[in-house]
Design an enzyme around this catalytic site. Structure first.
Site, PDB file in Angstrom:
ATOM      1  N   ASN A   1       0.854  -1.191   0.000  1.00  7.17           N
ATOM      2  CA  ASN A   1       0.000   0.000   0.000  1.00  7.17           C
ATOM      3  C   ASN A   1       0.887   1.237   0.000  1.00  7.17           C
ATOM      4  O   ASN A   1       1.490   1.568   1.013  1.00  7.17           O
ATOM      5  CB  ASN A   1      -0.899  -0.047   1.256  1.00  7.17           C
ATOM      6  CG  ASN A   1      -1.739   1.195   1.418  1.00  7.17           C
ATOM      7  OD1 ASN A   1      -1.837   2.022   0.511  1.00  7.17           O
ATOM      8  ND2 ASN A   1      -2.366   1.323   2.581  1.00  7.17           N
ATOM      9  N   TRP A   2       0.960   1.888  -1.155  1.00  2.00           N
ATOM     10  CA  TRP A   2       1.871   3.032  -1.279  1.00  2.00           C
ATOM     11  C   TRP A   2       1.317   4.303  -0.647  1.00  2.00           C
ATOM     12  O   TRP A   2       2.026   5.297  -0.523  1.00  2.00           O
ATOM     13  CB  TRP A   2       2.170   3.311  -2.757  1.00  2.00           C
ATOM     14  CG  TRP A   2       2.947   2.243  -3.454  1.00  2.00           C
ATOM     15  CD1 TRP A   2       3.309   1.013  -2.970  1.00  2.00           C
ATOM     16  CD2 TRP A   2       3.463   2.311  -4.786  1.00  2.00           C
ATOM     17  NE1 TRP A   2       4.008   0.307  -3.910  1.00  2.00           N
ATOM     18  CE2 TRP A   2       4.117   1.084  -5.050  1.00  2.00           C
ATOM     19  CE3 TRP A   2       3.433   3.260  -5.792  1.00  2.00           C
ATOM     20  CZ2 TRP A   2       4.736   0.811  -6.261  1.00  2.00           C
ATOM     21  CZ3 TRP A   2       4.040   2.995  -7.005  1.00  2.00           C
ATOM     22  CH2 TRP A   2       4.697   1.783  -7.232  1.00  2.00           C
ATOM     23  N   LYS A   3       0.056   4.317  -0.328  1.00  2.76           N
ATOM     24  CA  LYS A   3      -0.591   5.510   0.238  1.00  2.76           C
ATOM     25  C   LYS A   3      -0.342   6.720  -0.680  1.00  2.76           C
ATOM     26  O   LYS A   3      -0.257   6.547  -1.890  1.00  2.76           O
ATOM     27  CB  LYS A   3      -0.118   5.738   1.673  1.00  2.76           C
ATOM     28  CG  LYS A   3      -0.246   4.451   2.507  1.00  2.76           C
ATOM     29  CD  LYS A   3      -0.015   4.621   3.965  1.00  2.76           C
ATOM     30  CE  LYS A   3      -0.165   3.271   4.642  1.00  2.76           C
ATOM     31  NZ  LYS A   3      -0.041   3.342   6.094  1.00  2.76           N
TER      32      LYS A   3
ATOM     33  N   HIS B   1      -9.502   1.018   4.850  1.00  3.60           N
ATOM     34  CA  HIS B   1      -8.196   1.153   5.504  1.00  3.60           C
ATOM     35  C   HIS B   1      -8.339   2.076   6.716  1.00  3.60           C
ATOM     36  O   HIS B   1      -9.130   3.019   6.694  1.00  3.60           O
ATOM     37  CB  HIS B   1      -7.166   1.714   4.516  1.00  3.60           C
ATOM     38  CG  HIS B   1      -5.790   1.724   5.089  1.00  3.60           C
ATOM     39  ND1 HIS B   1      -5.338   2.736   5.902  1.00  3.60           N
ATOM     40  CD2 HIS B   1      -4.787   0.815   5.011  1.00  3.60           C
ATOM     41  CE1 HIS B   1      -4.102   2.454   6.283  1.00  3.60           C
ATOM     42  NE2 HIS B   1      -3.741   1.293   5.756  1.00  3.60           N
TER      43      HIS B   1
ATOM     44  N   GLU C   1      -6.702   4.474   7.785  1.00  4.32           N
ATOM     45  CA  GLU C   1      -6.562   5.920   7.530  1.00  4.32           C
ATOM     46  C   GLU C   1      -7.830   6.487   6.908  1.00  4.32           C
ATOM     47  O   GLU C   1      -8.183   7.645   7.137  1.00  4.32           O
ATOM     48  CB  GLU C   1      -5.330   6.179   6.644  1.00  4.32           C
ATOM     49  CG  GLU C   1      -4.050   6.055   7.461  1.00  4.32           C
ATOM     50  CD  GLU C   1      -2.863   5.496   6.705  1.00  4.32           C
ATOM     51  OE1 GLU C   1      -2.862   5.515   5.463  1.00  4.32           O
ATOM     52  OE2 GLU C   1      -1.922   5.028   7.366  1.00  4.32           O
TER      53      GLU C   1
ATOM     54  N   GLU D   1      -5.207  -5.159  10.525  1.00  7.80           N
ATOM     55  CA  GLU D   1      -4.167  -4.156  10.773  1.00  7.80           C
ATOM     56  C   GLU D   1      -4.471  -3.436  12.083  1.00  7.80           C
ATOM     57  O   GLU D   1      -5.253  -2.483  12.104  1.00  7.80           O
ATOM     58  CB  GLU D   1      -4.144  -3.138   9.630  1.00  7.80           C
ATOM     59  CG  GLU D   1      -3.867  -3.745   8.276  1.00  7.80           C
ATOM     60  CD  GLU D   1      -3.410  -2.687   7.288  1.00  7.80           C
ATOM     61  OE1 GLU D   1      -2.237  -2.726   6.907  1.00  7.80           O
ATOM     62  OE2 GLU D   1      -4.205  -1.823   6.928  1.00  7.80           O
TER      63      GLU D   1
ATOM     64  N   GLY E   1       2.436   2.179  10.750  1.00  7.46           N
ATOM     65  CA  GLY E   1       3.350   3.307  10.613  1.00  7.46           C
ATOM     66  C   GLY E   1       4.059   3.693  11.901  1.00  7.46           C
ATOM     67  O   GLY E   1       4.672   4.754  11.988  1.00  7.46           O
TER      68      GLY E   1
ATOM     69  N   SER F   1       3.487  -2.138  10.272  1.00  6.94           N
ATOM     70  CA  SER F   1       4.943  -2.159  10.463  1.00  6.94           C
ATOM     71  C   SER F   1       5.584  -3.484  10.054  1.00  6.94           C
ATOM     72  O   SER F   1       6.569  -3.911  10.660  1.00  6.94           O
ATOM     73  CB  SER F   1       5.307  -1.793  11.901  1.00  6.94           C
ATOM     74  OG  SER F   1       4.902  -0.472  12.169  1.00  6.94           O
TER      75      SER F   1
ATOM     76  N   GLY G   1       4.990   1.362   4.582  1.00 13.36           N
ATOM     77  CA  GLY G   1       6.307   1.982   4.411  1.00 13.36           C
ATOM     78  C   GLY G   1       7.335   1.118   3.688  1.00 13.36           C
ATOM     79  O   GLY G   1       8.019   1.595   2.783  1.00 13.36           O
TER      80      GLY G   1
HETATM   81  P1  PGA Z   1       2.889   0.300   7.578  1.00 15.60           P
HETATM   82  O1  PGA Z   1       1.426   0.509   6.954  1.00 15.60           O
HETATM   83  O2  PGA Z   1       3.441  -0.971   7.018  1.00 15.60           O
HETATM   84  O3  PGA Z   1       3.661   1.505   7.153  1.00 15.60           O
HETATM   85  O4  PGA Z   1       2.712   0.208   9.060  1.00 15.60           O
HETATM   86  C1  PGA Z   1       0.576  -0.588   6.741  1.00 15.60           C
HETATM   87  C2  PGA Z   1      -0.749  -0.127   6.170  1.00 15.60           C
HETATM   88  O5  PGA Z   1      -1.207   0.962   6.539  1.00 15.60           O
HETATM   89  O6  PGA Z   1      -1.372  -0.823   5.354  1.00 15.60           O
END
Ligand code: PGA
Length: 252
Positions: free
Chosen positions: A8-10, A94, A96, A164, A170, A209, A231
């Site tokens: 997931n590149w966001k 997600h 976010e 998640e 993150g 993470s 990330g």
């Molecule tokens: P992260 O994000 O690996 O940077 O913790 C995971 C995600 O939000 O899908």
């Protein structure tokens, strides 16, 4: 054994950077790679990236989709639009989207309903906050998120869920293997009872993470069918190491 490695590149990367990374992964994901590798770049790049792919192995998905099919919904991207440029996957819900853009379980359920109806493969993202975990609300939060999203999908054959924990996204703080195994077992059992699907048809990915150092441990954990990486999916080398960890698990 099946393993899914999703990136997931966001909201990261210019188009030139996105193309470089996609082409590097496209080259890497040749026919020897048995894992299912899906990257989720920003929506604006999907059409060009899809056209740039040379191998058929690397797949592209959207990070989000609209809860309506067409019409006056400024700024939204519909499932039909994604499918019209060859996109077969989307994330839904997600954390976010839930926390920053106030997507609640009802809105997410509407997106899931549409995705199911339109036959795009979706990964439903779920997870509890630290406060919810500390207050002993893990199971009720997870049950609510799953129940509201999938209870009315009659006849669904296969489900993809990303677990998640919000406190691990993150933050560099990964759930322990025991926490991951317990959560995945709980999610599979609850979902399987709810939609009457065999465990083998409920694919649960871990996210939060996950990186090149811990991927092998996470992917080897019981009930982990894949990982959703944020990330560490932004650099070819770290993401390739995670794909390699999935390959190691498949070969075991
Ligand atoms: P992260 O994000 O690996 O940077 O913790 C995971 C995600 O939000 O899908």
């Amino acid at each position: 054994m099946r393993k899914i490695v999703a990136g997931n590149w966001k909201m990261n990367k210019t188009y030139a950077e996105a193309l470089d990374l996609t082409l590097a992964l496209d080259l890497y994901c040749n026919s020897n790679i048995r894992s299912e590798v899906i990257i989720f770049p920003p929506a604006i790049y999907l059409h060009s990236l899809e056209k740039a792919l040379k191998n058929k192995k690397l797949q592209l998905g959207a990070q989000n989709c609209a809860d309506q099919l067409w019409g006056a919904y400024t700024g939204e991207v519909s499932i039909d639009m994604l499918q019209s440029i060859g996109i077969k996957h989307t994330l839904i819900g997600h954390s976010e989207r839930r926390s920053l853009y106030k997507e609640n379980n009802d809105l997410i359920a509407q997106k899931v309903r549409l995705a199911f109806q339109q036959k795009i493969q979706f990964i439903l993202c779920i997870g509890e906050t630290l406060q919810e975990r500390e207050n002993g609300l893990f199971s009720s939060v997870i049950q609510n998120q799953i129940n509201s999203a999938v209870k009315n999908l009659s006849g669904i054959q296969e489900l993809y869920i990303a677990y998640e924990p919000v406190w691990a996204i993150g933050t560099g703080k990964t759930a322990t293997t025991t926490e991951i195994e317990e959560a995945h077992a709980f999610i599979k059992k609850y979902t399987s009872d709810l939609v009457h699907l065999d465990f083998s048809k409920i694919h649960v990915l871990y996210g939060g993470s996950c990186n090149e150092k811990n991927a092998l441990d996470i992917l080897s954990a019981k009930g982990v069918d894949g990982v959703l990486v944020g990330g560490a999916s932004l650099q070819a080398e770290s993401f390739k190491t995670i794909i390699q960890a999935a390959e190691t698990c498949i070969q075991k």
